[in-house]
Design an enzyme around this catalytic site. Structure first.
Site, PDB file in Angstrom:
ATOM      1  N   GLY A 279      -5.099  17.006 -35.723  1.00 51.71           N
ATOM      2  CA  GLY A 279      -4.469  15.820 -36.278  1.00 51.71           C
ATOM      3  C   GLY A 279      -3.680  15.001 -35.282  1.00 51.71           C
ATOM      4  O   GLY A 279      -2.986  14.048 -35.665  1.00 51.71           O
TER       5      GLY A 279
ATOM      6  N   ARG B 282      -0.487   1.804 -36.951  1.00 54.92           N
ATOM      7  CA  ARG B 282      -1.456   0.766 -37.270  1.00 54.92           C
ATOM      8  C   ARG B 282      -0.991   0.010 -38.519  1.00 54.92           C
ATOM      9  O   ARG B 282      -0.398   0.602 -39.428  1.00 54.92           O
ATOM     10  CB  ARG B 282      -2.831   1.376 -37.505  1.00 54.92           C
ATOM     11  CG  ARG B 282      -3.250   2.326 -36.401  1.00 54.92           C
ATOM     12  CD  ARG B 282      -4.727   2.625 -36.420  1.00 54.92           C
ATOM     13  NE  ARG B 282      -5.174   3.394 -37.567  1.00 54.92           N
ATOM     14  CZ  ARG B 282      -6.412   3.897 -37.664  1.00 54.92           C
ATOM     15  NH1 ARG B 282      -7.294   3.684 -36.701  1.00 54.92           N
ATOM     16  NH2 ARG B 282      -6.762   4.605 -38.716  1.00 54.92           N
TER      17      ARG B 282
ATOM     18  N   ASP C 211     -17.664   5.028 -42.345  1.00 57.73           N
ATOM     19  CA  ASP C 211     -16.245   5.315 -42.536  1.00 57.73           C
ATOM     20  C   ASP C 211     -15.376   4.531 -41.564  1.00 57.73           C
ATOM     21  O   ASP C 211     -14.138   4.580 -41.665  1.00 57.73           O
ATOM     22  CB  ASP C 211     -15.964   6.817 -42.403  1.00 57.73           C
ATOM     23  CG  ASP C 211     -16.415   7.367 -41.063  1.00 57.73           C
ATOM     24  OD1 ASP C 211     -17.618   7.317 -40.779  1.00 57.73           O
ATOM     25  OD2 ASP C 211     -15.558   7.856 -40.292  1.00 57.73           O
TER      26      ASP C 211
END
Length: 534
Positions: free
Chosen positions: A137, A194, A273
């Site tokens: 992650g 982001r 995706d």
């Protein structure tokens, strides 16, 4: 640091994964899983975007506070934040991959600014989630710098994109196998914040269609229209509203791809995706910029054999991805014809937008169509012939169009090639000599076409320079900033970021950022092709 106001519609109106925890699992019947960022050892701000901070109502004092680094490094939450990782699937390299999801991205919440605009704040590299599969992650500094730089560069180029608020170092090491060659090594970690109105992508709909979870699919479609496409929400008939939504997704995607082709951007991983439902550039991984013009080039080492996502193939891949979205939403619409019309409309609009943008790059006020696609009197032939010469001559795309604006083509000149276009746009002198005759002929034809429009030289130059960037985030420039940052020197990153905020303006003293790729960077790691390792 000022407080932000949050209105988290996604988590409030859509179903959550009932299971808590970060452990990897298949998530059914839910749009997201609640998960908080994993704290890091020593969050420290490395870079930030003044424009994005202003969108959120933050100033420099806010951004440079330690609280900011703690929040956007993943160590703290602000009041009103409700972090989660989204569930979605996707087609990767043309094959259905099943559940994917936010494996290292965690949305903090939906901030509402003073103008009433909604901005989703998402940390990339914030730690494991239920969708991390076998990964940790985290994200390394090199990929985080690339995403931070390119997100903002694309915005200033006028390309629809997600944005980047900040780049925060974690003070920790992340182990990555950069070349996928069995030699992993520790690298400095970082987190990018982001920012976008929405991070919903094609795969969010595909996952529910693939599982036959049609009620949830219908719910997500209607939620997306209501929150992210409010202009369409007034249509009372649900089928008509959903069809109009799909048409709008096709329209935005067509315009986006025309912009990519206009500036020479290659995404590198156009999996479903990685396709934004808002028509934004999303997920900056092994992207690249066309240096020498080559429609067959891909920046992704994983794609080197098949070149599925090569530069010239991107518009077709986008349409293929839209087909997969159409397949996903069909169970709710139950109508084939409107979806097929929208997909045809995508191709027609993309072609029209591409021609309009490329005509503007050539300084033409209007596009003159030929009687047929290969009519030598049409602008399509003029553009196709130019592309052939650019590729055969191994010419730098960005520099060519910028230099073309400086040529006075008011009167055809047989020696225009030698006097007007120097060797600075060529990557090999032999290629320059090989295309000299054809290019001189093209310039004469182009000069006649420009003369027909009767635009004064200075006006033509200003018009062309407004759409042909001088500075783009070439891979080798980003790599130089990365190399310096990994040694603790942020000066190169700060300077490059500042240059890319004004891509169409000549910036005296910064000529080195407008140079073609040097020979040493042709095959250097990170300067040409890259892997997905990040």
């Amino acid at each position: 640091m000022k407080e932000l106001r949050f209105d988290n519609l996604f988590v409030r109106e859509l179903p959550a994964d009932p299971v808590l925890g970060r452990h990897v699992r298949q998530v059914h019947g839910a749009c997201y899983s609640r998960v908080e960022p994993t704290p890091v050892r020593a969050p420290a701000l490395l870079a930030w975007s003044p424009e994005v901070a202003a969108l959120l109502g933050l100033d420099e004092a806010d951004v440079r506070s330690q609280q900011f680094a703690e929040v956007f490094g993943g160590n703290a939450l602000l009041p009103g934040m409700e972090p989660y990782a989204a569930c979605y699937g996707g087609h990767q390299f043309g094959n259905w991959a099943g559940q994917l999801g936010d494996g290292r991205a965690i949305t903090l919440g939906e901030a509402i600014n003073l103008q009433g605009q909604r901005w989703e704040l998402q940390l990339k590299g914030a730690g494991p989630t239920p969708y991390s599969r076998r990964a940790d992650g985290r994200a390394v500094l090199r990929s985080s710098i690339r995403e931070f730089l390119c997100s903002e560069a694309m915005h200033h180029l006028g390309v629809p994109t997600t944005r980047a608020l900040s780049l925060v170092a974690t003070g920790e090491q992340v182990v990555r196998d950069m070349f996928y060659d069995g030699h992993p090594r520790p690298e400095p970690g970082a987190v990018v914040c982001r920012v976008a109105p929405s991070f919903i992508r094609f795969g969010n709909f595909e996952i529910f269609a693939s599982r036959g979870e049609e009620p949830l699919l219908e719910r997500l479609i209607d939620f997306t229209i209501a929150r992210d496409f409010p202009a369409l929400a007034a249509e009372r008939d649900p089928v008509a509203r959903r069809v109009a939504w799909f048409e709008e997704v096709c329209r935005r995607t067509a315009v986006l791809l025309a912009h990519w082709m206009r500036v020479g951007f290659v995404h590198g991983v156009m999996n479903t995706d990685n396709m934004s439902i808002l028509g934004l550039t999303i997920d900056y991984g092994p992207y690249g910029w066309i240096d020498d013009f080559d429609p067959e080039w891909t920046p992704n080492t994983t794609d080197a054999a098949g070149r599925r996502y090569r530069f010239g193939h991107q518009p077709r891949i986008a349409q293929w991805n839209l087909w997969q979205l159409a397949n996903a939403v069909y169970p709710v619409l139950q109508q084939v014809e409107p979806l097929e019309r929208a997909l045809v409309g995508y191709a027609e609009l993309h072609e029209a937008e591409y021609r309009r943008m490329m005509g503007a790059k050539l300084g033409l006020a209007s596009w003159r169509a030929g009687a047929t696609d290969d009519d030598t009197h049409g602008d399509g032939y003029l553009l196709d012939e130019l592309h052939r010469i650019l590729q055969a001559g191994e010419m730098d795309m960005t520099l060519f169009f910028r230099r073309l604006a400086d040529l006075d083509v008011a009167e055809p000149d047989p020696v225009l090639f030698e006097t007007g276009l120097d060797a600075g746009v060529f990557y090999a002198e032999a290629r320059r000599a090989a295309v000299a005759r054809d290019f001189a002929a093209w310039l004469r034809r182009y000069a006649v076409r420009v003369a027909e429009e009767g635009v004064p030289v200075e006006a033509r130059r200003a018009r062309m320079n407004a759409v042909n960037p001088l500075y783009v985030p070439r891979n080798y420039l980003a790599q130089q900033a990365i190399d310096a940052a990994e040694q603790g020197d942020l000066g190169e990153l700060e300077t490059l970021f500042d240059v890319l905020r004004k891509p169409y303006e000549a910036q005296p003293g910064r000529e080195r950022f407008a140079a073609k790729r040097p020979d040493w960077a042709r095959d250097k790691a990170g300067c040409s092709m890259l892997s997905c390792s990040s």
